[in-house]
Design an enzyme around this catalytic site. Structure first.
Site, PDB file in Angstrom:
ATOM      1  N   TYR A  27     -35.036   4.928 -11.269  1.00  0.00           N
ATOM      2  CA  TYR A  27     -35.311   5.664 -12.501  1.00  0.00           C
ATOM      3  C   TYR A  27     -35.885   7.014 -12.110  1.00  0.00           C
ATOM      4  O   TYR A  27     -35.480   7.593 -11.109  1.00  0.00           O
ATOM      5  CB  TYR A  27     -36.210   4.829 -13.423  1.00  0.00           C
ATOM      6  N   LYS A  67     -14.534 -14.091 -23.039  1.00  0.00           N
ATOM      7  CA  LYS A  67     -13.589 -13.162 -22.419  1.00  0.00           C
ATOM      8  C   LYS A  67     -14.272 -12.365 -21.313  1.00  0.00           C
ATOM      9  O   LYS A  67     -13.717 -12.155 -20.232  1.00  0.00           O
ATOM     10  CB  LYS A  67     -13.060 -12.213 -23.490  1.00  0.00           C
ATOM     11  N   GLU A  83      -9.243  -7.062 -28.824  1.00  0.00           N
ATOM     12  CA  GLU A  83      -9.144  -8.518 -28.869  1.00  0.00           C
ATOM     13  C   GLU A  83      -9.225  -9.012 -30.307  1.00  0.00           C
ATOM     14  O   GLU A  83     -10.087  -8.581 -31.079  1.00  0.00           O
ATOM     15  CB  GLU A  83     -10.305  -9.122 -28.064  1.00  0.00           C
ATOM     16  N   ASP A  84      -8.317  -9.922 -30.650  1.00  0.00           N
ATOM     17  CA  ASP A  84      -8.402 -10.652 -31.920  1.00  0.00           C
ATOM     18  C   ASP A  84      -8.520  -9.729 -33.135  1.00  0.00           C
ATOM     19  O   ASP A  84      -9.336  -9.948 -34.036  1.00  0.00           O
ATOM     20  CB  ASP A  84      -9.584 -11.634 -31.885  1.00  0.00           C
ATOM     21  N   ASN A 143      -1.680 -22.661 -30.572  1.00  0.00           N
ATOM     22  CA  ASN A 143      -2.789 -23.562 -30.255  1.00  0.00           C
ATOM     23  C   ASN A 143      -3.549 -23.923 -31.523  1.00  0.00           C
ATOM     24  O   ASN A 143      -3.747 -23.061 -32.376  1.00  0.00           O
ATOM     25  CB  ASN A 143      -3.760 -22.878 -29.268  1.00  0.00           C
ATOM     26  N   ASN A 197      -3.448 -16.363 -20.815  1.00  0.00           N
ATOM     27  CA  ASN A 197      -3.665 -14.929 -20.593  1.00  0.00           C
ATOM     28  C   ASN A 197      -4.589 -14.634 -19.424  1.00  0.00           C
ATOM     29  O   ASN A 197      -4.552 -13.532 -18.870  1.00  0.00           O
ATOM     30  CB  ASN A 197      -4.244 -14.284 -21.853  1.00  0.00           C
TER      31      ASN A 197
END
Length: 371
Positions: free
Chosen positions: A19, A74, A116-117, A268, A298
């Site tokens: 830092y 994911k 995604e989705d 699915n 996937n």
């Protein structure tokens, strides 16, 4: 999930480097040369996993909060199978403009964006516009991850059955995100006789109810062959069926397919054609489930695709990179190729390196690599 430092902070000297004041040197260098962020921050190895929760697994529109466990999962797969760090981001909006603007504003913190989705047809516009706007890989896994693995499996299935892509008749049921992407990658790979169906039958330009995405796909598929009618009509004599739609295909329709047919029922948890039924008529059967052979998963694709893209600091993921990933997966099966093994296991340690290497090489060929 957790975030951990790659170096220890156990002394005053460590703290001064991690830092202030040490970190200011890095900030100053990046301010003077922005490209140094790819060398001195985590950006080149981290992907944002972004959803609005409208098309989660087989659960549908369950909203951003309920979608978080899938995005976390994911992210874990990205790290476990590709060594790629990932941050799950669930957006509390379904507005296309708001999603695009939000992701674009977040993009400087990431090396890539994994959508995604997100439900169709909005997912197509969101991905296309973000790809135009950003200089980092943007990838909608529901589309392209499924397409890459399906193509790898089909390449090996065609090899087993002695078929040529140019003369193989393929039917895809489902014209959502996955169906459109699978159709496009099959066309890129040399399939010429392809019919795509939705709930109202085959996509062809004479239909007046098609979205722009479906109409464009109709021009490339049924318009070229003159095929029309219902799913049952085009299944008669077809060599390959790929289901990405849900629902059930009647057994009598499956029975009218060509001898030694190929059936991929990828819905699915219930495949469009149950393997017990499919095996009565087909030589090769695949599903999206882990409890049957030949799982079209996937996870075989997306970690390696991003790993390869990140390794060469790619500005995009091209069609050539996707095709290279599919071919690499298919080739891994090698001499073990059989009706019960047309794609490698996700736990095969060769998968990630093979896919990432092929993708990196394709990125250089396609001119999108910065390294």
């Amino acid at each position: 999930m957790e975030v951990r430092s790659t170096v220890g902070v156990g002394s005053r000297e460590d703290l001064s480097m991690a830092y202030t004041p040490g970190v200011a040197r890095v900030c100053t260098a990046i301010a003077e040369q922005p490209e140094l962020a790819r060398h001195y921050t985590w950006i080149p190895n981290v992907v944002a996993v972004v959803t609005d929760g409208t098309a989660v697994l087989g659960l549908g529109d369950i909203g951003p909060a309920a979608a978080m466990p899938v995005m976390e999962g994911k992210a874990v797969l990205f790290k476990s199978f590709g060594g790629v760090d990932a941050v799950p981001i669930c957006l509390d909006t379904t507005d296309v403009e708001e999603i695009i603007e939000t992701v674009a504003r977040l993009a400087p913190s990431f090396g890539g964006i994994n959508l995604e989705d997100i439900s169709a047809p909005r997912c197509f516009e969101i991905e296309d516009r973000l790809k135009e706007r950003l200089d980092i890989p943007v990838f909608h896994d529901d589309q392209h991850g499924t397409a890459v693995v399906a193509l790898a499996a089909l390449q090996n299935a065609l090899k087993l059955t002695g078929r040529d892509p140019a003369t193989t008749r393929v039917v895809i049921s489902g014209a959502g995100a996955a169906g459109v992407a699978v159709a496009k990658i099959l066309l890129e790979a040399g399939i010429r006789d392809l019919a795509v169906t939705d709930r109202k039958g085959v996509l062809h330009s004479s239909r007046g109810d098609l979205t722009p995405v479906k109409r464009a796909l109709a021009v490339l598929t049924a318009d070229q062959t003159g095929r029309s009618g219902s799913l049952a009509d085009v299944l008669e004599g077809a060599d390959v069926y790929i289901g990405v739609s849900g629902g059930t295909v009647p057994e009598e329709d499956v029975a009218r397919m060509a001898p030694e047919s190929i059936i991929f029922g990828l819905a699915n948890p219930d495949p469009e054609v149950h393997p017990d039924v499919a095996h009565k008529y087909a030589r090769i059967v695949a599903t999206g489930r882990s409890d049957f052979p030949n799982q079209i998963n996937n996870v075989l694709a997306f970690p390696g695709i991003f790993r390869g893209a990140f390794d060469v600091h790619a500005t995009a993921i091209t069609e050539g990179m996707k095709l290279a990933a599919a071919t690499a997966l298919a080739d891994l099966v090698g001499d073990d190729l059989s009706e019960e093994l047309i794609v490698p296991s996700p736990f095969d340690p060769r998968v990630g390196p093979a896919v990432s290497g092929a993708v990196a090489e394709a990125a250089r060929r396609d001119g999108v690599a910065r390294l």
